[in-house]
Design a protein around this motif. Structure first.
Motif: not given
Length: 451
Positions: A266, A271, A275
């Motif tokens: 991240r 990202n 996630d």
């Protein structure tokens, strides 16, 4: 009734009582018959003696008139209707009778007994059946004289009745004493089993870890085998919990590494990858917690000594959550209608109650009410909140693993799933309903322990 006959104490006492009552009843009947024979013989011997005396006192005048030299020595032949009577009869019909007959006659049966023969018969007397002794005696002036000596049967029956009543009372007292002695003997003889039962109850309640060794020789081998079984079971539990802890540690360490790696991704701007990794790590962590809780409960639910005091487990949880949710002015109140022990591991009970109260605290507006009560063989914890509640069609949905009805509230959707599985593993149940204040009511039911 069937449960009553499963008791050793009941069987032994009832068996002893039956034999005592039967034995004393048979003895009473035999004693009564022996006494009847003895008293009857005594009456007959007494009549025989009176008849001999009467024969000796007879006097026959020159004109054949019958008379006595003097009265019989027994005064019972004097009063009217005394029950003792006599009659002497000549062949011509002349007769003399005892004063007790008061001029009345005795209808003697025909034919008269032979000379020198004594006959025992029953005839109707002035006031009842008469037991009669008859004999014929020689008459120097003519045919033999007929002599009859009788006593009313009621007098014999009165003697027998008084004896039988005294015998009944005596045997009843003896039977009561023997049954009491049998009960004392059974109680004393089964006392080691009672002690063993209390010792097992103490093990079941977690107050002791083994049975005492100073039991009688008849039950000591059983106690030794049970202690070996308890120790082996506890050793298996220790190994299972150790292995579960090792497994949790072995799995959570790589998860922590993966979570840290997701943070690095991240930070590097990746990202989407972060996630995905964080989501999968959270799912794995949720499954690990869930399965470990189930494994611990499965290992403990059938183990002796697994017991928890509801008040001791509930009060600390309520105190901690009161401080947490007191910031939102949510008040907790607990009412104890009873304080039962439940067949549940204390750690699992804390987790169950903590999850349900924590869920109630998240949704409650101002108050949460807890009621502890006893329902037959079960203990119930009723938790009510004044939150928005749930529609009835959503009751089953909230027990799904990872299910959450509102993503805005904190949590992972794991609490109620663990709650229901843990409660059902301990043979309890969880039910949802509408609280009086309009919120959600959760009813936790656990098997109660009776000492």
């Amino acid at each position: 009734m069937r449960r009553l006959w499963t008791s050793f104490r009941t069987r032994l006492i009832v068996g002893a009582a039956i034999w005592i009552i039967v034995g004393l009843t048979v003895s009473g009947v035999l004693l009564s018959e022996l006494f009847r024979a003895h008293v009857t013989q005594q009456f007959d011997d007494e009549l025989h003696g009176h008849a001999a005396e009467l024969a000796a006192l007879l006097d026959i005048g020159p004109d054949g008139k019958l008379s006595l030299h003097r009265r019989l020595s027994d005064p019972r032949f004097l009063p009217k209707d005394s029950g003792f009577y006599w009659r002497v009869e000549a062949s011509g019909g002349q007769a003399i009778t005892s004063p007790s007959l008061a001029g009345r006659d005795l209808a003697l049966p025909d034919p008269p007994p032979a000379l020198g023969v004594e006959r025992h018969v029953f005839i109707d007397g002035p006031s009842g059946q008469l037991r009669l002794v008859e004999r014929s005696v020689a008459n120097p002036q003519g045919p033999p004289l007929r002599l009859a000596m009788g006593v009313e049967q009621r007098l014999l029956d009165e003697v027998l009745g008084r004896f039988n009543w005294t015998l009944f009372l005596s045997l009843a007292i003896v039977a009561t004493g023997l049954i009491g002695a049998a009960m004392l003997q059974v109680w004393f003889g089964l006392r080691p089993l009672t002690r063993m039962r209390h010792a097992l109850s103490a093990v079941r309640l977690g107050k002791a870890s083994r049975l005492p060794d100073d039991l009688p020789s008849e039950v000591r081998p059983l106690a030794i085998d049970l202690n070996a079984l308890l120790e082996g079971n506890l050793e298996m539990l220790r190994r299972a919990r150790t292995q579960a802890g090792n497994l949790a540690h072995a799995l959570k360490t790589p998860l922590a590494v993966l979570t840290d790696e997701a943070g690095r991704l991240r930070a590097a701007g990746q990202n989407d990858a972060a996630d995905v990794i964080e989501l999968q790590c959270e799912r794995m962590r949720r499954q690990i917690d869930y399965q470990l809780a189930r494994a611990r409960a499965v290992a403990l639910k059938r183990s002796p000594g697994i017991a928890a005091d509801l008040r001791s487990s509930l009060d600390p949880v309520v105190t901690a959550l009161s401080r947490l949710y007191g910031r939102r002015d949510v008040a907790f109140s607990v009412t104890y209608q009873d304080q039962p022990m439940v067949a549940l591991d204390a750690q699992d009970l804390n987790e169950i109650v903590g999850n349900v109260l924590d869920n109630a605290g998240k949704w409650a507006r101002s108050k949460i009410e807890v009621l502890v009560r006893r329902r037959g063989e079960f203990a119930e914890i009723v938790i009510d909140d004044d939150g928005p509640g749930l529609p009835s069609e959503a009751y089953e949905h909230v027990f799904g693993l990872g299910e959450r009805l509102d993503e805005r509230t904190p949590g992972h959707g794991l609490g109620l799933a663990i709650v229901r599985d843990l409660v059902e593993l301990y043979e309890g149940s969880v039910a949802l309903d509408v609280a009086p204040a309009g919120g959600l009511r959760v009813i936790l039911t656990f098997p109660a322990i009776t000492e």
